[in-house]
Design a protein around this motif. Structure first.
Motif, PDB file in Angstrom:
ATOM      1  N   THR A 114       1.123  -1.126  -0.001  1.00  0.00           N
ATOM      2  CA  THR A 114      -0.126  -0.076   0.025  1.00  0.00           C
ATOM      3  C   THR A 114       0.862   1.178  -0.118  1.00  0.00           C
ATOM      4  N   TRP A 115       0.250   2.340  -0.377  1.00  0.00           N
ATOM      5  CA  TRP A 115       1.115   3.680  -0.291  1.00  0.00           C
ATOM      6  C   TRP A 115       1.626   3.950   0.877  1.00  0.00           C
ATOM      7  N   GLN A 116       0.850   3.816   1.917  1.00  0.00           N
ATOM      8  CA  GLN A 116       1.429   3.976   3.376  1.00  0.00           C
ATOM      9  C   GLN A 116       2.628   3.163   3.799  1.00  0.00           C
TER      10      GLN A 116
ATOM     11  N   CYS B 110      -5.287   4.524  -1.632  1.00  0.00           N
ATOM     12  CA  CYS B 110      -4.082   4.320  -1.286  1.00  0.00           C
ATOM     13  C   CYS B 110      -3.978   2.968  -0.737  1.00  0.00           C
TER      14      CYS B 110
ATOM     15  N   TRP C 231       3.506   3.354  -6.820  1.00  0.00           N
ATOM     16  CA  TRP C 231       2.963   4.617  -6.059  1.00  0.00           C
ATOM     17  C   TRP C 231       4.180   5.708  -6.081  1.00  0.00           C
TER      18      TRP C 231
ATOM     19  N   ASN D  91      -0.185  12.814  -2.429  1.00  0.00           N
ATOM     20  CA  ASN D  91      -1.497  12.503  -1.896  1.00  0.00           C
ATOM     21  C   ASN D  91      -1.979  13.922  -1.691  1.00  0.00           C
TER      22      ASN D  91
ATOM     23  N   CYS E 101      -4.198   8.587  -3.418  1.00  0.00           N
ATOM     24  CA  CYS E 101      -2.640   8.811  -3.514  1.00  0.00           C
ATOM     25  C   CYS E 101      -2.425   8.484  -5.153  1.00  0.00           C
TER      26      CYS E 101
END
Ligand code: MMA
Ligand code: CA
Length: 242
Positions: A50-52, A142, A86, A90, A124
């Motif tokens: 994931t983005w995070q 995201c 990614w 954001n 994102c």
């Protein structure tokens, strides 16, 4: 910063004779496993996330998830993945206000005219090299799992101590892992120090004045004796082993 300013007059004379311009610049290198491009280092992570997660992972590795600042950098990133990656941008805080890394410099490469279009459900930014997306940006959820490309700074190479190396007027052939342009033997020894696979190196001199550093995955002891080639006069090859 020590760089490659050599300590003694003798060595300076030697270096001027051997190479030239680069002798006082600190030698910058990317850490092992990172690719050098445009003065920075890049690494594609093996797993999709994931983005995070990606942003965190890049920070753990001492870098930042990338947000390109030019079309050239955007296209370089495309060469690192044929999937979707990614980007470090954001609009989680303010809907419609895209916030990227500070080194992105405001560069945007949206797939116009439709993107970004996801409102609060797509916060994102992804880069996709697919035919449909053509290397342009899309806003996406995201939580999607995409490739992650981290960007880091080059590090100052600590000077290799040439005393630790046995230098011979030969070349080991058939064991080259990679080649890099170089100015001198010390630089090549340093690159070898930075690559855990490196067991020995060659610096090859061409008649054009060009030199290349070859990083070897073995030493002359493991090699077939025909692979260890003595340099002809004038000197064209220097081999180094620890
Ligand atoms: C997908 C998704 C969106 C994108 C549209 C474009 C259906 O949603 O990738 O982020 O905007 O495709 O058609
Ligand atoms: Ca979208």
């Amino acid at each position: 910063m020590g760089g490659f300013c050599l300590p003694s007059v003798l060595l300076i004379l030697f270096t001027i004779g051997m190479s030239s311009a680069h002798s006082c610049k600190p030698q910058m290198l990317c850490p092992f496993g990172w690719e050098s491009w445009g003065g920075s280092c890049y690494k594609l992570l093996e797993e999709r996330m994931t983005w995070q997660e990606g942003r965190l992972k890049c920070q753990e590795l001492g870098g930042e998830m990338v947000a390109p600042s030019s079309l050239e950098e955007n296209n370089y990133l495309l060469s690192k993945t044929s999937y979707r990656a990614w980007m470090n941008c954001n609009d989680l805080e303010n809907e419609g206000q895209w916030d990227c890394t500070s080194d992105n410099g405001g560069y945007r490469n949206w797939k116009t005219p439709h993107e970004p279009n996801g409102g609060t459900s797509e916060n994102c930014v992804e880069l996709s090299s697919s035919l449909v997306w053509g290397g342009k940006w899309n806003d996406a959820p995201c939580s999607n799992e995409y490739h992650i490309i981290c960007k880091g700074k080059e590090v100052v190479a600590t000077q290799a101590k040439l005393k630790q190396w046995r230098l011979l007027a030969s070349c080991l052939t058939g064991h080259t892992l990679r080649e890099i342009p170089t100015s001198n033997v010390r630089v090549c020894a340093t690159v070898c120090d930075y690559d855990p696979r490196c067991r020995s190196f060659n610096v090859q001199h061409f008649v054009t004045g060009e030199r290349i550093c070859q990083i070897n995955n073995g030493t002359r002891y493991e090699a077939d004796h025909t692979q260890f080639v003595k340099s002809e006069k004038p000197l064209t090859c220097i081999y180094g082993e620890r």
